[in-house]
Design a protein around this motif. Sequence first.
Motif, PDB file in Angstrom:
ATOM      1  N   LEU A  71     -62.034  14.609  29.929  1.00  0.00           N
ATOM      2  CA  LEU A  71     -62.724  14.810  31.497  1.00  0.00           C
ATOM      3  C   LEU A  71     -62.963  16.119  31.482  1.00  0.00           C
ATOM      4  O   LEU A  71     -62.319  17.183  31.292  1.00  0.00           O
ATOM      5  CB  LEU A  71     -61.792  14.642  32.428  1.00  0.00           C
ATOM      6  N   PRO A  72     -64.490  16.622  32.198  1.00  0.00           N
ATOM      7  CA  PRO A  72     -64.745  17.771  32.337  1.00  0.00           C
ATOM      8  C   PRO A  72     -64.246  18.424  33.686  1.00  0.00           C
ATOM      9  O   PRO A  72     -63.899  17.654  34.550  1.00  0.00           O
ATOM     10  CB  PRO A  72     -66.348  17.548  32.736  1.00  0.00           C
ATOM     11  N   LYS A  73     -63.683  19.766  33.297  1.00  0.00           N
ATOM     12  CA  LYS A  73     -62.858  20.391  34.360  1.00  0.00           C
ATOM     13  C   LYS A  73     -63.655  21.025  35.486  1.00  0.00           C
ATOM     14  O   LYS A  73     -63.046  21.081  36.516  1.00  0.00           O
ATOM     15  CB  LYS A  73     -62.325  21.553  33.611  1.00  0.00           C
ATOM     16  N   ASP A  74     -65.195  20.718  35.609  1.00  0.00           N
ATOM     17  CA  ASP A  74     -66.035  21.022  36.698  1.00  0.00           C
ATOM     18  C   ASP A  74     -65.867  20.257  37.749  1.00  0.00           C
ATOM     19  O   ASP A  74     -66.360  20.474  38.890  1.00  0.00           O
ATOM     20  CB  ASP A  74     -67.449  21.363  36.048  1.00  0.00           C
ATOM     21  N   LEU A  75     -65.400  19.011  37.407  1.00  0.00           N
ATOM     22  CA  LEU A  75     -65.194  18.081  38.572  1.00  0.00           C
ATOM     23  C   LEU A  75     -64.405  18.494  39.609  1.00  0.00           C
ATOM     24  O   LEU A  75     -64.405  18.288  40.821  1.00  0.00           O
ATOM     25  CB  LEU A  75     -64.209  16.839  38.032  1.00  0.00           C
ATOM     26  N   LEU A  76     -63.460  19.575  39.197  1.00  0.00           N
ATOM     27  CA  LEU A  76     -62.521  20.178  40.291  1.00  0.00           C
ATOM     28  C   LEU A  76     -63.397  21.150  41.321  1.00  0.00           C
ATOM     29  O   LEU A  76     -62.769  21.314  42.271  1.00  0.00           O
ATOM     30  CB  LEU A  76     -61.370  20.967  39.542  1.00  0.00           C
ATOM     31  N   LEU A  77     -64.463  21.326  41.019  1.00  0.00           N
ATOM     32  CA  LEU A  77     -65.079  22.381  41.677  1.00  0.00           C
ATOM     33  C   LEU A  77     -66.065  21.777  42.683  1.00  0.00           C
ATOM     34  O   LEU A  77     -66.997  22.516  43.707  1.00  0.00           O
ATOM     35  CB  LEU A  77     -66.156  23.312  40.746  1.00  0.00           C
ATOM     36  N   PHE A  78     -66.189  20.334  42.591  1.00  0.00           N
ATOM     37  CA  PHE A  78     -67.017  19.904  43.716  1.00  0.00           C
ATOM     38  C   PHE A  78     -66.215  19.019  44.778  1.00  0.00           C
ATOM     39  O   PHE A  78     -65.039  19.406  45.108  1.00  0.00           O
ATOM     40  CB  PHE A  78     -68.103  18.698  42.953  1.00  0.00           C
ATOM     41  N   ASN A  79     -66.783  17.844  45.302  1.00  0.00           N
ATOM     42  CA  ASN A  79     -66.035  17.156  46.548  1.00  0.00           C
ATOM     43  C   ASN A  79     -64.812  16.424  45.852  1.00  0.00           C
ATOM     44  O   ASN A  79     -64.735  15.801  44.668  1.00  0.00           O
ATOM     45  CB  ASN A  79     -66.973  16.027  46.957  1.00  0.00           C
ATOM     46  N   GLU A  80     -63.939  16.472  46.569  1.00  0.00           N
ATOM     47  CA  GLU A  80     -62.638  15.931  46.317  1.00  0.00           C
ATOM     48  C   GLU A  80     -62.700  14.313  46.055  1.00  0.00           C
ATOM     49  O   GLU A  80     -62.037  13.807  45.312  1.00  0.00           O
ATOM     50  CB  GLU A  80     -61.610  16.267  47.719  1.00  0.00           C
ATOM     51  N   GLU A  81     -63.666  13.696  46.880  1.00  0.00           N
ATOM     52  CA  GLU A  81     -64.134  12.545  46.518  1.00  0.00           C
ATOM     53  C   GLU A  81     -64.360  12.128  45.138  1.00  0.00           C
ATOM     54  O   GLU A  81     -64.182  10.838  44.770  1.00  0.00           O
ATOM     55  CB  GLU A  81     -65.455  11.955  47.377  1.00  0.00           C
ATOM     56  N   LEU A  82     -64.724  12.909  44.147  1.00  0.00           N
ATOM     57  CA  LEU A  82     -65.062  12.745  42.987  1.00  0.00           C
ATOM     58  C   LEU A  82     -64.093  12.462  41.849  1.00  0.00           C
ATOM     59  O   LEU A  82     -63.970  12.163  40.894  1.00  0.00           O
ATOM     60  CB  LEU A  82     -66.066  13.973  42.311  1.00  0.00           C
ATOM     61  N   LEU A  83     -62.721  12.890  42.261  1.00  0.00           N
ATOM     62  CA  LEU A  83     -61.885  12.833  41.475  1.00  0.00           C
ATOM     63  C   LEU A  83     -61.136  11.586  41.142  1.00  0.00           C
ATOM     64  O   LEU A  83     -60.389  11.468  40.053  1.00  0.00           O
ATOM     65  CB  LEU A  83     -60.393  13.798  42.157  1.00  0.00           C
ATOM     66  N   HIS A  84     -61.269  10.593  41.972  1.00  0.00           N
ATOM     67  CA  HIS A  84     -60.406   9.480  41.897  1.00  0.00           C
ATOM     68  C   HIS A  84     -61.096   8.402  40.752  1.00  0.00           C
ATOM     69  O   HIS A  84     -60.204   7.882  40.200  1.00  0.00           O
ATOM     70  CB  HIS A  84     -60.066   8.519  43.081  1.00  0.00           C
TER      71      HIS A  84
END
Length: 186
Positions: A71-84
Amino acid sequence: MNVEMALAESKKVLSSKRQAHVERVTEEALQLAKLYHADQEQVGIAAALHDYAKEFDKAFLTKTIESSVHLPKDLLLFNEELLHGPAGAELIRRKFNIEEKNILHSIRYHTTGRARMSLEEKIVFLADYIEPGRDFPAVYKVRELATEDLNEACRYSLRETIQFLMSKNQLIYPDTFHAYNELTKK
Ligand code: DGI
Ligand code: FE
Ligand code: FE
Ligand code: FE
């Protein structure tokens, strides 16, 4: 793993309200899979597990993404909704030994979409958006489009989501733009 087992696993980790959503998404997704001659088993399992990680806490989702080689780590820099979605796909791979790309990708990208979605990914993405419990203005049009033109239904829902997020001054993850652009190009 089969659809019934997948629904039973999601039931173990979700509130009854969220599980009811998952069951409606699964039913909707299976109908679309029939209509578009997609893989029923893959669509059913992915739909049943799409929100598997939705009620896990942010720290756990973050740790799951940080420890993943996929998984790309940039997910953590956007909306929390994107993590699940991405974290859910990773957890499901680890816990249930599911390696089928179509299932994992359908779960991983169900929130953002992406360019080059497979038929099964598009169906799970759309079923989540139009399941019968949803009630917002655009859903009626997308429900109609869903039975006529799967790509146009995805495109329209992506456009609506982008407009909605922009109206609230929210960040938008690039995969959402990539999905929208691909489906809008002639
Ligand atoms: O988990 P659900 O509530 O069933 O649905 P979902 O996983 O599709 O989450 C949708 C929410 O995520 C929706 O309210 C919009 C929000 N969101 C936040 N950032 C993004 C995003 N949606 C997209 N497509 N792209 C984003 O960057
Ligand atoms: Fe979700
Ligand atoms: Fe969605
Ligand atoms: Fe959902």
